[in-house]
Design a protein around this motif. Structure first.
Motif, PDB file in Angstrom:
ATOM      1  N   GLU A 218       8.333  38.296  49.583  1.00 53.84           N
ATOM      2  CA  GLU A 218       9.714  38.695  49.754  1.00 53.84           C
ATOM      3  C   GLU A 218       9.717  38.876  51.529  1.00 53.84           C
ATOM      4  OE1 GLU A 218      11.881  41.918  47.725  1.00 53.84           O
ATOM      5  OE2 GLU A 218      10.509  41.548  46.290  1.00 53.84           O
ATOM      6  N   THR A 219      10.696  38.901  51.854  1.00 54.89           N
ATOM      7  CA  THR A 219      11.047  39.250  53.309  1.00 54.89           C
ATOM      8  C   THR A 219      11.302  40.890  53.833  1.00 54.89           C
ATOM      9  OG1 THR A 219      13.195  38.592  53.488  1.00 54.89           O
ATOM     10  CG2 THR A 219      11.627  37.042  54.428  1.00 54.89           C
ATOM     11  N   SER A 220      11.800  41.507  52.759  1.00 54.81           N
ATOM     12  CA  SER A 220      12.614  42.618  52.869  1.00 54.81           C
ATOM     13  C   SER A 220      12.383  43.359  51.355  1.00 54.81           C
ATOM     14  CB  SER A 220      13.931  42.900  53.479  1.00 54.81           C
ATOM     15  OG  SER A 220      13.969  42.429  54.548  1.00 54.81           O
TER      16      SER A 220
ATOM     17  N   TRP B 166      11.547  46.484  50.414  1.00 51.01           N
ATOM     18  CA  TRP B 166      11.840  47.638  50.245  1.00 51.01           C
ATOM     19  C   TRP B 166      13.319  47.926  50.371  1.00 51.01           C
ATOM     20  CZ3 TRP B 166       8.240  46.344  53.943  1.00 51.01           C
ATOM     21  CH2 TRP B 166       8.820  46.322  55.296  1.00 51.01           C
ATOM     22  N   ASP B 167      13.685  49.179  50.015  1.00 51.59           N
ATOM     23  CA  ASP B 167      15.211  49.644  50.119  1.00 51.59           C
ATOM     24  C   ASP B 167      15.270  50.245  51.482  1.00 51.59           C
ATOM     25  OD1 ASP B 167      17.549  50.711  50.090  1.00 51.59           O
ATOM     26  OD2 ASP B 167      17.328  51.524  48.180  1.00 51.59           O
ATOM     27  N   ILE B 168      15.624  49.113  52.359  1.00 49.06           N
ATOM     28  CA  ILE B 168      15.758  49.596  53.826  1.00 49.06           C
ATOM     29  C   ILE B 168      16.649  50.878  54.046  1.00 49.06           C
ATOM     30  CG2 ILE B 168      16.704  48.819  56.068  1.00 49.06           C
ATOM     31  CD1 ILE B 168      16.459  45.975  54.488  1.00 49.06           C
TER      32      ILE B 168
ATOM     33  N   HIS C 118      13.463  49.999  58.425  1.00 47.35           N
ATOM     34  CA  HIS C 118      14.020  48.771  58.870  1.00 47.35           C
ATOM     35  C   HIS C 118      12.932  47.421  58.661  1.00 47.35           C
ATOM     36  CE1 HIS C 118      17.043  45.861  60.907  1.00 47.35           C
ATOM     37  NE2 HIS C 118      15.994  45.325  61.545  1.00 47.35           N
ATOM     38  N   PRO C 119      13.494  46.332  58.204  1.00 43.50           N
ATOM     39  CA  PRO C 119      12.256  45.264  57.756  1.00 43.50           C
ATOM     40  C   PRO C 119      11.291  44.915  58.827  1.00 43.50           C
ATOM     41  CG  PRO C 119      14.602  44.434  57.418  1.00 43.50           C
ATOM     42  CD  PRO C 119      14.632  45.940  57.900  1.00 43.50           C
TER      43      PRO C 119
ATOM     44  N   THR D 102       9.715  43.062  61.743  1.00 44.57           N
ATOM     45  CA  THR D 102      10.174  41.962  62.536  1.00 44.57           C
ATOM     46  C   THR D 102       8.982  41.133  63.329  1.00 44.57           C
ATOM     47  OG1 THR D 102      12.191  43.149  63.225  1.00 44.57           O
ATOM     48  CG2 THR D 102      11.521  41.196  64.602  1.00 44.57           C
TER      49      THR D 102
ATOM     50  N   VAL E 195       8.942  38.261  65.299  1.00 46.01           N
ATOM     51  CA  VAL E 195       9.351  37.842  66.626  1.00 46.01           C
ATOM     52  C   VAL E 195       9.284  39.051  67.466  1.00 46.01           C
ATOM     53  CG1 VAL E 195      10.829  36.666  68.401  1.00 46.01           C
ATOM     54  CG2 VAL E 195      11.035  35.991  65.939  1.00 46.01           C
TER      55      VAL E 195
ATOM     56  N   ASP F  29      22.302  32.000  48.445  1.00 43.66           N
ATOM     57  CA  ASP F  29      23.220  33.289  48.206  1.00 43.66           C
ATOM     58  C   ASP F  29      23.093  34.123  49.406  1.00 43.66           C
ATOM     59  OD1 ASP F  29      23.788  32.581  45.703  1.00 43.66           O
ATOM     60  OD2 ASP F  29      22.086  34.033  44.655  1.00 43.66           O
ATOM     61  N   PHE F  30      21.993  34.139  50.053  1.00 39.93           N
ATOM     62  CA  PHE F  30      21.810  35.072  51.122  1.00 39.93           C
ATOM     63  C   PHE F  30      21.916  34.311  52.473  1.00 39.93           C
ATOM     64  CE2 PHE F  30      19.001  37.235  47.746  1.00 39.93           C
ATOM     65  CZ  PHE F  30      19.978  38.295  47.352  1.00 39.93           C
ATOM     66  N   ALA F  31      22.191  33.127  52.831  1.00 39.18           N
ATOM     67  CA  ALA F  31      22.131  32.626  54.002  1.00 39.18           C
ATOM     68  C   ALA F  31      23.349  33.067  54.645  1.00 39.18           C
ATOM     69  CB  ALA F  31      21.995  30.917  53.895  1.00 39.18           C
TER      70      ALA F  31
ATOM     71  N   GLN G 169      17.193  36.151  64.925  1.00 37.46           N
ATOM     72  CA  GLN G 169      17.730  37.778  64.551  1.00 37.46           C
ATOM     73  C   GLN G 169      19.170  37.659  63.798  1.00 37.46           C
ATOM     74  OE1 GLN G 169      15.064  39.634  64.368  1.00 37.46           O
ATOM     75  NE2 GLN G 169      14.067  38.073  65.390  1.00 37.46           N
TER      76      GLN G 169
ATOM     77  N   ARG H  37      20.861  38.663  57.685  1.00 35.28           N
ATOM     78  CA  ARG H  37      21.482  38.969  56.302  1.00 35.28           C
ATOM     79  C   ARG H  37      20.441  38.162  55.106  1.00 35.28           C
ATOM     80  NH1 ARG H  37      24.313  37.228  51.851  1.00 35.28           N
ATOM     81  NH2 ARG H  37      25.696  38.618  51.157  1.00 35.28           N
ATOM     82  N   GLY H  38      20.030  36.973  55.565  1.00 36.52           N
ATOM     83  CA  GLY H  38      19.061  36.619  54.708  1.00 36.52           C
ATOM     84  C   GLY H  38      17.776  37.254  54.488  1.00 36.52           C
ATOM     85  N   ARG H  39      17.305  37.594  55.721  1.00 34.48           N
ATOM     86  CA  ARG H  39      15.922  38.425  55.552  1.00 34.48           C
ATOM     87  C   ARG H  39      16.068  39.753  54.949  1.00 34.48           C
ATOM     88  NH1 ARG H  39      14.563  39.646  61.503  1.00 34.48           N
ATOM     89  NH2 ARG H  39      14.150  37.453  61.580  1.00 34.48           N
ATOM     90  N   THR H  40      17.276  40.378  54.850  1.00 30.06           N
ATOM     91  CA  THR H  40      17.451  41.637  54.310  1.00 30.06           C
ATOM     92  C   THR H  40      17.818  41.461  52.705  1.00 30.06           C
ATOM     93  OG1 THR H  40      19.552  42.080  55.232  1.00 30.06           O
ATOM     94  CG2 THR H  40      17.400  42.642  56.322  1.00 30.06           C
ATOM     95  N   ASN H  41      17.899  40.264  52.216  1.00 27.79           N
ATOM     96  CA  ASN H  41      18.419  39.752  50.840  1.00 27.79           C
ATOM     97  C   ASN H  41      19.725  40.468  50.631  1.00 27.79           C
ATOM     98  OD1 ASN H  41      15.761  38.990  50.514  1.00 27.79           O
ATOM     99  ND2 ASN H  41      15.353  40.854  49.713  1.00 27.79           N
TER     100      ASN H  41
ATOM    101  N   GLN I 102      20.930  43.040  51.968  1.00 35.20           N
ATOM    102  CA  GLN I 102      21.241  44.315  52.163  1.00 35.20           C
ATOM    103  C   GLN I 102      22.117  44.760  53.659  1.00 35.20           C
ATOM    104  OE1 GLN I 102      17.702  46.858  51.460  1.00 35.20           O
ATOM    105  NE2 GLN I 102      16.625  45.168  51.137  1.00 35.20           N
TER     106      GLN I 102
ATOM    107  N   GLY J  68      22.873  30.200  58.952  1.00 36.05           N
ATOM    108  CA  GLY J  68      23.075  31.636  59.052  1.00 36.05           C
ATOM    109  C   GLY J  68      24.392  32.043  60.009  1.00 36.05           C
TER     110      GLY J  68
END
Lengths: 396, 326
Positions: A129-131, A133-135, A141-142, A144, A146, A369-371, B99, B104-108, B110, B144
């Protein structure tokens, strides 16, 4: 090759403006009084220091477990935080739940202090997973990847907190952002932002632009740089001729140079800085001088660029040893306390291992869905292809 | 009165004005956009009306402008940063592609990151190096992001409003050599969809696809082709990402021939993508290969040579002739 600054560089004799190193607890666990900063940790008593020790020790154990999991092929990568626990936990002691915290990717002790579960954190480096936790709940924040790219985000967020205040004054409506946790009390202290990066990141152009923007707009943001002396294989002296805190003056903001292995000094500096930031005086830069006792990541081999002698020297200055000495000498904690923490740490590590071994990514289709927030023709065409392609195998 | 005759640049000003009026979370930022009103005066008068907090003159730093915009969006704002010129977007390329496009994708999901980057682009304005670039393919290539570009005042007004209201990040590319092109803006067109192509001229013999600053050139070429007896259909993409491939294919099914005209380099370009997509989808409708009209694979030249470089009516007509030669 010594990674540390030469005495000449640190003294301010050659380069004016080098700040004195703030220390409140020395390596033997003895307390040093500082007229300006000690008052900020006067209320830190037995309970707070034991809690700090617990967070640092549990993180250390978790960190070792994660390294082991990576060695066993269960993780894509691991970036150890070993040695930097006091810098992270100490800084968290100066933050409030309504503050938005923007980490780099080695802030595991900070994550724990913010209430993020290690069982979630480990999924990031496992590659599930990339994030995880409940940010917004944790205001964390997730991670990073870079380097330095998250720093202007923190500044923009802080600028927006100033906009919020203006809107609240003109409309009387409380501004809720995108739903990040905010303090419910009427007279709660104003929220601010804390952003973390390392000595390696400090040379990126985005750090410079971030500090310029933060200063120009008086953004309520703390720049917290953990100087762990090594940017993978490149020593600090290649990143800078002077301590990084020296740079703050060039931006017209206050800089603080603090012993990053001294949890009390870091807590005091952070509380001092956050008080100033919350009162509208603009950004502050804290440089916590620490040492990365482990590798940069598990893909790295520190024996190729630094000596065992140097590592041993810094191992003596381990922030956990220092705090343990203090707690023991002052009879604030007995053997049963340390045994209890070790037991908890072991339980956390076991639970992390259990979760890590089964943490799998969500169904691949969620990527479509998330892109985008709303359907995008090319993404939807690819989704259709993906479904049909897979359906073709099912028929066979 | 629901329509007004406006220059394309003024339609953009009006769109920003109307969005800022309707939504207190919309704000504009960039270099010289406040007091000066932008080097093209697109933001003229906005700081006076909305104040220096909502129309911000920023320090000079494109990564900082886009990076802080991302942060403001995280906190619930809808920033509309301006990059002064196409050639100066690259210091912000990291922020845009690693970035803005991915958070949006990175945070699913959120977070939503509704940032609209205004980017004047394209050549034929007699400018020195780095003021005439067409970087749309870099952004269209990145998942994105959405990339749109208007060719008329009406489209500019509604496309910018839709972009600012959209939950996804949008690269809003402004055809700077058409800033002074006047046209009717219908303020009652509230159902406007910026993400579909528009057929500007119907024709039966050949489909000519274009976008942004090349659209008026394409329309003029279609008019000239009529004298040669060719009935050319002209499609304005409006949106580069997403790409409305359905509208293009429906036209090609009718005409059997396709020419794509753009200012950007042909190699690995929007026209390349359209060529491939049309070949995949309507291979049996094609009477001739898809032909591309674009810039040569050299850096944008000095302005005194740009007429040799930027495709004009004649280069499009030459491609139309080549198509009919099959």
């Amino acid at each position: 090759m010594p990674a540390e600054l030469t005495p000449e560089q640190s003294s301010g004799k050659i380069y004016p403006g080098v700040l004195p190193l703030l220390r409140i607890m020395d390596e033997e666990g003895a307390i040093l009084e500082d007229g300006t900063f000690s008052p900020y940790v006067q209320d830190v008593g037995e309970a707070e220091l034991k809690e700090a020790y617990r967070q640092m020790k549990v993180t250390r154990r978790f960190d070792d477990e994660a390294t082991a999991l990576q060695r066993q092929g269960q993780m894509s990568l691991w970036a150890p935080s070993r040695g930097q626990e006091a810098a992270q936990v100490g800084s968290a002691m100066g933050l409030l739940p309504q503050d938005y915290v923007v980490p780099s990717y080695r802030e595991h002790a900070l994550a724990f202090a913010r209430g993020v579960e290690f069982t979630d954190l480990v999924k990031f480096f496992r590659g599930s997973e990339t994030s995880p936790w409940d940010i917004k709940k944790h205001n964390f924040h997730p991670y990073t990847v870079v380097l330095a790219a998250q720093v202007p985000h923190a500044v923009g967020y802080a600028m927006a907190l100033n906009f919020d205040r203006e809107l609240e004054e003109t409309t009387g409506e409380k501004q809720m952002g995108q739903g990040q946790f905010s303090a419910s009390e009427e007279n709660a202290q104003p929220a601010a932002v804390a952003v973390y990066f390392g000595d390696g990141s400090s040379t990126e152009g985005e750090i410079h632009e971030s500090m310029v923007f933060a200063a120009s707009y008086n953004a309520p943001v703390l720049f917290f740089v953990q100087n762990n002396q090594w940017a993978i294989s490149v020593p600090f002296k290649t990143q800078s001729r002077v301590p990084l805190s020296t740079r703050a003056a060039g931006y017209g903001i206050e800089g603080l140079r603090v012993d990053g292995n001294d949890v009390l000094a870091v807590a005091a500096a952070t509380r001092y800085a956050m008080k100033k930031i919350r009162s509208g005086e603009g950004p502050v830069l804290i440089e916590a001088e620490t040492y990365r006792l482990g590798a940069h990541t598990t893909a790295d081999d520190p024996t190729k660029y630094r000596t065992g002698e140097e590592e041993n020297e810094y191992a003596q200055r381990d922030p956990l040893i220092r705090l343990e000495k203090y707690l023991r000498h002052n009879k604030l904690a007995d053997e049963s306390f340390f045994e209890g923490v070790d037991q908890e740490a072991q339980q956390v590590a076991s639970e992390v291992r259990r979760v890590a071994l089964v943490a799998e990514p969500a169904e691949y289709e969620t990527n479509f869905d998330f892109a985008y927030a709303k359907p995008h023709t090319q993404t939807e065409n690819d989704r259709r292809f993906y479904r049909e392609y897979n359906a073709g195998f099912e028929e066979e | 009165m629901t329509t007004e005759n406006l220059a394309l640049s003024k339609a953009i000003t009006r769109a920003l004005h109307d969005e800022m009026t309707e939504n207190p979370k919309v704000l504009a930022l960039g270099e010289d956009i406040g007091k000066l009103g932008g080097v093209f005066r697109v933001t003229d008068g906005l700081q006076k009306e909305f104040g220096a907090r909502r129309v911000m003159d920023t320090p000079l730093g494109e990564a900082g402008i886009i990076g802080t915009s991302v942060g403001m969006a995280l906190r619930g704002y809808r920033p509309v940063p301006e990059i002064q010129f196409d050639g100066f977007v690259f210091p912000a390329f990291n922020q845009i592609t690693t970035q803005l496009a991915r958070l949006r994708g990175r945070t699913n999901g959120q977070y939503e990151i509704p940032v609209t980057i205004r980017l004047p682009y394209g050549g034929s304005v007699g400018a020195i190096e780095h003021h005439s670039e067409s970087p749309e393919a870099y952004f269209a290539h990145t998942p994105g992001l959405r990339v749109v570009t208007p060719s008329s005042a009406h489209d500019a007004y509604w496309m910018l409003r839709a972009s600012i209201q959209h939950p996804d990040p949008v690269i809003f590319m402004e055809p700077k050599r058409r800033y002074w092109l006047k046209g009717e803006v219908d303020f009652s067109d509230t159902d406007f969809n910026p993400f579909c192509a528009a057929t500007l001229r119907e024709g039966s013999d050949l489909t000519l696809v274009s976008y942004g600053p090349m659209v008026p050139t394409a329309l003029a070429a279609a008019e000239a082709a009529r004298e040669d007896g060719h009935d050319v259909e002209v499609i304005d993409l409006r949106s580069i990402s997403p790409l409305d491939i359905e509208t293009i294919c429906a036209s090609v099914a009718k005409t059997g021939r396709l020419v794509v005209a753009q200012e950007a380099y042909n190699f690995v370009s929007v026209a390349s993508e359209i060529s491939a997509a049309v070949t995949e989808r309507c291979f049996y409708s094609l009477e001739a290969p898809v032909l591309r009209v674009g810039a040569f694979h050299t850096p944008y030249p000095v302005p005194r040579s740009e007429e040799e470089y930027v495709p004009g009516i004649d280069r499009i007509l030459e491609a139309i002739d080549r198509s009919f030669a099959y």
